[in-house]
Motif scaffolding. Structure first.
Motif, PDB file in Angstrom:
ATOM      1  N   SER A  23       2.708  11.532   6.515  1.00 19.78           N
ATOM      2  CA  SER A  23       2.396  10.312   6.083  1.00 19.78           C
ATOM      3  C   SER A  23       0.729  10.061   6.112  1.00 19.78           C
ATOM      4  CB  SER A  23       3.124   9.391   7.013  1.00 19.78           C
ATOM      5  OG  SER A  23       2.963   8.034   6.470  1.00 19.78           O
TER       6      SER A  23
ATOM      7  N   CYS B 224      -1.412  10.742   3.460  1.00 20.21           N
ATOM      8  CA  CYS B 224      -1.212   9.995   2.154  1.00 20.21           C
ATOM      9  C   CYS B 224      -2.034   8.743   2.030  1.00 20.21           C
ATOM     10  CB  CYS B 224       0.473   9.461   1.894  1.00 20.21           C
ATOM     11  SG  CYS B 224       1.307  10.850   1.498  1.00 20.21           S
ATOM     12  N   ALA B 225      -2.885   8.863   3.345  1.00 23.05           N
ATOM     13  CA  ALA B 225      -3.833   7.602   3.301  1.00 23.05           C
ATOM     14  C   ALA B 225      -4.615   7.180   1.968  1.00 23.05           C
ATOM     15  CB  ALA B 225      -4.878   7.566   4.346  1.00 23.05           C
ATOM     16  N   ASP B 226      -4.816   6.048   1.595  1.00 18.81           N
ATOM     17  CA  ASP B 226      -5.364   5.573   0.557  1.00 18.81           C
ATOM     18  C   ASP B 226      -6.892   5.686   0.629  1.00 18.81           C
ATOM     19  OD1 ASP B 226      -5.691   4.265  -2.189  1.00 18.81           O
ATOM     20  OD2 ASP B 226      -5.178   2.371  -1.324  1.00 18.81           O
ATOM     21  N   THR B 227      -7.253   7.169   0.132  1.00 15.41           N
ATOM     22  CA  THR B 227      -8.745   7.353   0.191  1.00 15.41           C
ATOM     23  C   THR B 227      -8.941   8.283  -0.672  1.00 15.41           C
ATOM     24  OG1 THR B 227     -10.493   8.091   1.362  1.00 15.41           O
ATOM     25  CG2 THR B 227      -8.244   8.290   2.404  1.00 15.41           C
TER      26      THR B 227
ATOM     27  N   TRP C 142       3.451   1.460   0.263  1.00 13.29           N
ATOM     28  CA  TRP C 142       3.407   2.595   0.786  1.00 13.29           C
ATOM     29  C   TRP C 142       3.332   3.470  -0.496  1.00 13.29           C
ATOM     30  CZ3 TRP C 142       5.073   4.893   5.534  1.00 13.29           C
ATOM     31  CH2 TRP C 142       5.549   3.962   6.455  1.00 13.29           C
ATOM     32  N   ASN C 143       2.473   4.589  -0.264  1.00 14.67           N
ATOM     33  CA  ASN C 143       2.526   5.610  -1.351  1.00 14.67           C
ATOM     34  C   ASN C 143       2.189   4.790  -2.976  1.00 14.67           C
ATOM     35  OD1 ASN C 143       4.899   6.791   0.415  1.00 14.67           O
ATOM     36  ND2 ASN C 143       3.232   8.203  -0.119  1.00 14.67           N
ATOM     37  N   GLY C 144       1.144   3.960  -2.776  1.00 13.63           N
ATOM     38  CA  GLY C 144       0.769   3.302  -4.065  1.00 13.63           C
ATOM     39  C   GLY C 144       1.483   2.028  -4.154  1.00 13.63           C
ATOM     40  N   GLU C 145       2.722   2.010  -4.323  1.00 12.22           N
ATOM     41  CA  GLU C 145       3.659   0.904  -4.582  1.00 12.22           C
ATOM     42  C   GLU C 145       4.919   0.652  -4.306  1.00 12.22           C
ATOM     43  OE1 GLU C 145       4.627   1.361  -9.334  1.00 12.22           O
ATOM     44  OE2 GLU C 145       2.567   1.748  -8.899  1.00 12.22           O
ATOM     45  N   GLY C 146       5.233   1.408  -3.107  1.00 14.60           N
ATOM     46  CA  GLY C 146       6.442   1.383  -2.583  1.00 14.60           C
ATOM     47  C   GLY C 146       6.788   0.690  -1.375  1.00 14.60           C
ATOM     48  N   SER C 147       8.072   0.576  -1.406  1.00 21.28           N
ATOM     49  CA  SER C 147       8.491  -0.119   0.169  1.00 21.28           C
ATOM     50  C   SER C 147       9.759   0.327   0.140  1.00 21.28           C
ATOM     51  CB  SER C 147       8.259  -1.653   0.400  1.00 21.28           C
ATOM     52  OG  SER C 147       9.295  -1.973  -0.466  1.00 21.28           O
TER      53      SER C 147
ATOM     54  N   ARG D  12      11.672  -1.765  -2.095  1.00 20.54           N
ATOM     55  CA  ARG D  12      11.234  -1.664  -3.565  1.00 20.54           C
ATOM     56  C   ARG D  12      12.022  -0.348  -4.109  1.00 20.54           C
ATOM     57  NH1 ARG D  12       5.468  -4.458  -4.421  1.00 20.54           N
ATOM     58  NH2 ARG D  12       5.673  -6.122  -2.859  1.00 20.54           N
ATOM     59  N   GLY D  13      12.273   0.751  -3.385  1.00 18.04           N
ATOM     60  CA  GLY D  13      12.969   1.848  -3.464  1.00 18.04           C
ATOM     61  C   GLY D  13      14.506   1.418  -3.663  1.00 18.04           C
TER      62      GLY D  13
ATOM     63  N   GLN E 284      -2.482  12.638  -2.278  1.00 20.00           N
ATOM     64  CA  GLN E 284      -2.432  11.368  -2.216  1.00 20.00           C
ATOM     65  C   GLN E 284      -1.795  10.571  -3.470  1.00 20.00           C
ATOM     66  OE1 GLN E 284      -4.477   8.398  -3.116  1.00 20.00           O
ATOM     67  NE2 GLN E 284      -3.129   7.050  -2.283  1.00 20.00           N
TER      68      GLN E 284
ATOM     69  N   THR F 158       2.161   9.212  -5.132  1.00 19.85           N
ATOM     70  CA  THR F 158       2.305   7.700  -5.552  1.00 19.85           C
ATOM     71  C   THR F 158       3.818   7.737  -6.546  1.00 19.85           C
ATOM     72  OG1 THR F 158       0.703   7.904  -7.440  1.00 19.85           O
ATOM     73  CG2 THR F 158       0.143   6.864  -5.327  1.00 19.85           C
TER      74      THR F 158
ATOM     75  N   GLY G 138       6.211   6.704  -4.309  1.00 22.29           N
ATOM     76  CA  GLY G 138       6.114   5.396  -3.972  1.00 22.29           C
ATOM     77  C   GLY G 138       6.901   4.640  -4.913  1.00 22.29           C
TER      78      GLY G 138
ATOM     79  N   GLY H  55      10.969   6.313  -5.067  1.00 23.14           N
ATOM     80  CA  GLY H  55      11.839   6.332  -3.887  1.00 23.14           C
ATOM     81  C   GLY H  55      11.240   5.252  -2.746  1.00 23.14           C
ATOM     82  N   GLY H  56      10.297   4.584  -3.074  1.00 26.82           N
ATOM     83  CA  GLY H  56       9.852   3.572  -2.009  1.00 26.82           C
ATOM     84  C   GLY H  56       8.835   3.805  -1.158  1.00 26.82           C
TER      85      GLY H  56
ATOM     86  N   ARG I 204      17.088   3.496  -7.078  1.00 30.16           N
ATOM     87  CA  ARG I 204      15.975   2.943  -7.902  1.00 30.16           C
ATOM     88  C   ARG I 204      16.060   3.299  -9.366  1.00 30.16           C
ATOM     89  NH1 ARG I 204      12.137   1.032 -10.039  1.00 30.16           N
ATOM     90  NH2 ARG I 204      10.084   0.858  -8.881  1.00 30.16           N
TER      91      ARG I 204
END
Lengths: 337, 488
Positions: A23, A26-29, A251-256, A259-260, B149, B153, B156, B159-160, B175
């Protein structure tokens, strides 16, 4: 930001799945290692990212223990496995013949800060599920009971308790911001919540920012996976009670999880692995969910829920049990004011 | 004879130790030890069957979706249901995203850094390897982490979150993807394709996918040997004779990946099959012939090796003669190798067939097969995304029986993954998992036959003074081991 000496991070894994490390990547950088360097953070060793193997790591650990190398943050990922019978042999650090719990006890004694990365290291987590066959615990907690491997009184050299960056997995932003704040001397004991989680993420609720908010308002509920409605009433969602900013820091751009399309199972909270009910179903008494939103008196919740249910727009009700919009918001000349 | 204990082995997923007997600069005998036990199979006993969907992804942080897929399939088998086409496509897209991310992570973060070691300082390619792949400073390491990364997405949206998404259900996906999201996801696929075509291959994916032989691959390499990271690997591989390192057992198992709706004759996008090199034969895997032998594991023994539906997992840390927490899986009593080579042999890809014919399963072939899969699967994902029908269902409701058994076979990045469960009185009575690295990193069985890696390490060169021999590191990592899945 401090200048000069690097902030040395030593990262070890024990009874977990490695998911918090995965995880982290997957940091947003666009420049993961550059971001660490800019914050003054030096990774002494990380199991997925370091070249040094075998004897090279063993040498580093020896230098850390005798003080030739400073460990500013000892990050432990995964539960601490005390079994069988207190021997710790369910996890021996490869190549050393020594149980990981012994390494962790010794290294915690020399580290400036000790950080539990993820719910396994914080509370025992999923590894402590059911009968807990490995006698797994967290660094300073066993579920919500303080103690764990290091004991209730443990303080690292900084004077702080173990910092619990809980989550299953934990969010890369929670880890990086915690480490950066520690490196900048900006995270103190008062910045931790009563379970020693950093407040910057644990003072929020998963419910905040949930996209199913309109369904929640009207208690228009999902009945099966893929439905769009609120998952609190039937699907086991605990987002209104759980400490984390998952729906505002995505999470991962646009998740939670919500939201999943699946329930918040409270993975940042101690004991989440044994909820006492099916993860995907909400336990109820007389039709009322027993786990009600944090801070809300039960009578008020019941009253408001029955009122809002009776006021549910047809559109919201229809969409709650569909996997796509079956009724869209009407377009009218509303003269919004 | 000298004995060397190598560990901890990093840049693999989980905990690994290798014990080597060395004579005259060569490994004579190897023992592979998975040094951690968590007991998921024990934890799952007594749970509600659908709760497995929460626990099993957490077996592994690097292939959690693979575990979800196998579990969802086992529950679907128990319930006697199938996913609707949309649910199947989304489930495949998620599994493919994870599998390809694993291949990418393996190549850039786990495997290539060994070429930057000081032992290779005199090699002509060393400075370039350091520039590209040195941990924490390598230019391509940075690019690959950034591409990874962005790639995740996709999960994201689908699968959330990743890892430990819970959107894969026996009845499909929780989803539903709408039209606009589908277009956004396609653009992310194109972004990843661009990374691969620019950095890894320096060539169109279709050009890599169309390679029919090693000769063709080497000619492509020689035309521009410094262009692209895969070509630099080939440069290192030829210089170091990586085709001679780490020979596999010659028997390859694939359960088949990415089940397709409405294709009864060819149900998987990557085929299932058991390939036997000695006879050049391909047959369907017989799941009934799978057994696990616990002779050398710190686990209670049965009288004989057991099929997973009868399997048991009871720790015994004091057992004499045991040296690992991993059982020894066997296919009709034989040792198999599983992974990208097996999938491509079953799918009859000519490049992998030629590589195996010339050199067998070895360090070179394992890396080629994985990298090839990146070129093959991204275009498949584009077609699955286009096949989604927003507005049609993503999920089929189902009812689980109170009694019954279920089997879920799938492919993780590292190979064949199977889940077997027995349900009694509405609760899980038994749940057994056989993971890819359980096959590849198997210990010896009751007959003393070493597992695939144990055998592959025999004959590996050990240089004077080496405490963590670099050849051993290449061989171990060529399997891309996942120890947390192995021991679960």
């Amino acid at each position: 930001m401090k200048t000069g000496e690097p902030f040395n991070v030593l990262w070890l894994q024990s009874g977990g799945c490695g998911g918090c490390s995965m995880s982290l990547l997957c940091a947003d950088t666009t420049d993961f290692h550059g971001q660490l360097r800019d914050a003054g953070i030096h990774l002494l060793w990380h199991p997925s990212l370091s070249l040094e193997s075998g004897d090279e790591l063993q040498d580093l650990l020896a230098r850390a223990l005798d003080g030739r190398v400073q460990v500013n943050a000892l990050c432990i990922e995964g539960a601490l496995l005390r079994g069988p019978n207190g021997t710790g042999r369910f996890h021996v650090l490869a190549g050393t013949g020594i149980p990981m719990i012994d390494w962790v006890r010794k290294l915690a004694g020399v580290a400036q800060h000790v950080v539990a990365v993820g719910s396994c290291a914080a509370w025992g987590g999923i590894t402590a599920g059911a009968s807990n066959p490995t006698d797994a615990c967290g660094l300073q907690y066993e579920d919500d009971r303080i103690g764990g491997l290091l004991g209730a009184d443990f303080r690292s050299r900084s004077g702080m308790p173990v910092i619990n960056i809980a989550g299953c997995p934990t969010h890369p932003g929670w880890v990086l911001e915690s480490l950066m704040a520690l490196a900048a001397d900006m995270l103190q004991a008062q910045d931790l919540d009563p379970l020693a989680r950093p407040r910057f993420y644990a003072d929020h609720l998963v419910h905040h920012g949930c996209t199913r908010n309109e369904f929640y308002e009207f208690k228009a509920s999902a009945e099966q996976p893929s439905d769009r409605g609120c998952m609190m009433e039937h699907m086991g969602c605990k987002g209104t009670q759980v400490h984390a900013d998952c729906n505002t820091r995505l999470w991962n751009g646009e998740g939670s999880c919500t939201r999943g399309g699946y329930a918040c199972i409270a993975c940042t909270e101690p004991g989440f692995q044994e909820p006492g009910h099916a993860f995907g179903h909400t336990p109820k008494v007389a039709g009322i969910p027993i786990g009600l939103p944090t801070d809300m008196p039960k009578a008020w919740f019941v009253a408001l829920a029955s009122l809002s249910k009776s006021a549910t727009p047809k559109r919201v009700k229809a969409n709650a049990t569909a996997d796509h919009l079956v009724m869209t918001p009407a377009v009218r000349k509303t003269r919004l004011r | 004879m000298a004995r060397l204990l190598v560990g901890p082995f990093n840049r693999v997923e989980g905990d690994l130790e290798v014990s080597l007997d060395i004579r005259a600069g060569r490994v004579q005998r190897a023992q592979v030890n998975a040094t951690m036990y968590r007991g998921f199979e024990q934890i799952l006993q007594g749970k509600l069957p659908t709760d497995a969907l929460v626990y099993v992804p957490r077996i592994c942080g690097i292939c959690s979706v693979s575990q979800s897929v196998a579990s969802a399939k086992a529950l679907a088998d128990l319930a006697g249901i199938t996913m609707p086409a949309n649910g199947l496509h989304v489930s495949n897209l998620m599994l493919a995203t994870e599998n390809l991310a694993d291949h990418l992570t393996h190549f850039y973060l786990f495997f290539m850094p060994d070429f930057t070691r000081g032992v290779y300082a005199s090699r002509p390619w060393h400075a370039e390897a350091v520039r590209r792949f040195a941990p924490s400073t390598g230019e391509q390491t940075r690019e690959a982490i950034a591409a990874r990364q962005r790639w995740f997405t996709l999960l994201g949206t689908l699968g959330g979150k990743w890892p430990h998404t819970q959107s894969i259900e026996p009845g499909g996906s929780s989803r539903a993807v709408d039209q606009a999201e589908r277009i956004r996801l396609l653009s992310k696929l194109r972004e990843f394709r661009a990374f691969l075509e620019r950095h890894l291959f320096a060539a169109p994916l279709e050009a890599i996918a169309a390679m029919r032989s090693l000769d063709e691959l080497w000619a492509w390499h020689d035309a521009a040997p410094n262009t692209g990271d895969f070509r630099l690997f080939l440069t290192c591989a030829r210089d170091l004779d990586l085709q001679l390192l780490g020979p596999g057992p010659g028997l390859y198992l694939s359960f088949g990946a990415y089940a397709q709706p409405g294709h009864s004759s060819s149900p998987h996008a990557l085929a299932s099959g058991v390939w036997r090199s000695a006879t050049q034969s391909l047959v369907e895997p017989d799941a009934l012939s799978i057994t696990e032998d616990a002779t050398h594991a710190w686990l209670e023994d049965a009288a004989m090796p057991l099929h997973p539906l009868q399997g048991m997992t009871v720790p015994n840390a004091d057992k004499a003669g045991a040296y690992t927490w991993n059982k020894a899986p066997r296919l009709a009593g034989e040792v198999v190798e599983t992974g990208a080579i097996a999938r491509q042999l079953a799918s009859r890809h000519p490049l992998v067939h030629d590589a195996v014919a010339q050199h067998g399963g070895c360090v070179l072939t394992r890396v080629i097969a994985r990298v090839l899969e990146l070129a093959l699967v991204v275009p498949m994902m584009e077609s699955w995304l286009k096949a989604l029908q927003p507005g049609e269902p993503y999920f089929n409701a189902f009812q689980l029986p109170d009694e019954g058994v279920g089997m879920g076979l799938s492919e993780a990045a590292r190979g064949a993954l199977g889940h077997w469960l027995v349900v009694k009185n509405g609760r899980i009575a038994n749940y057994q998992i056989v993971a890819p690295t359980s096959w590849n990193f198997s210990p010896r069985d009751a007959g003393g036959t070493p597992g695939a890696l144990e055998k592959a390490l025999e004959g590996a060169p050990v240089l004077a003074g080496e405490k963590s021999p670099v050849a051993v590191q290449h061989i171990v990592r060529s399997f891309d081991p996942c120890m947390v899945c192995t021991v679960h």
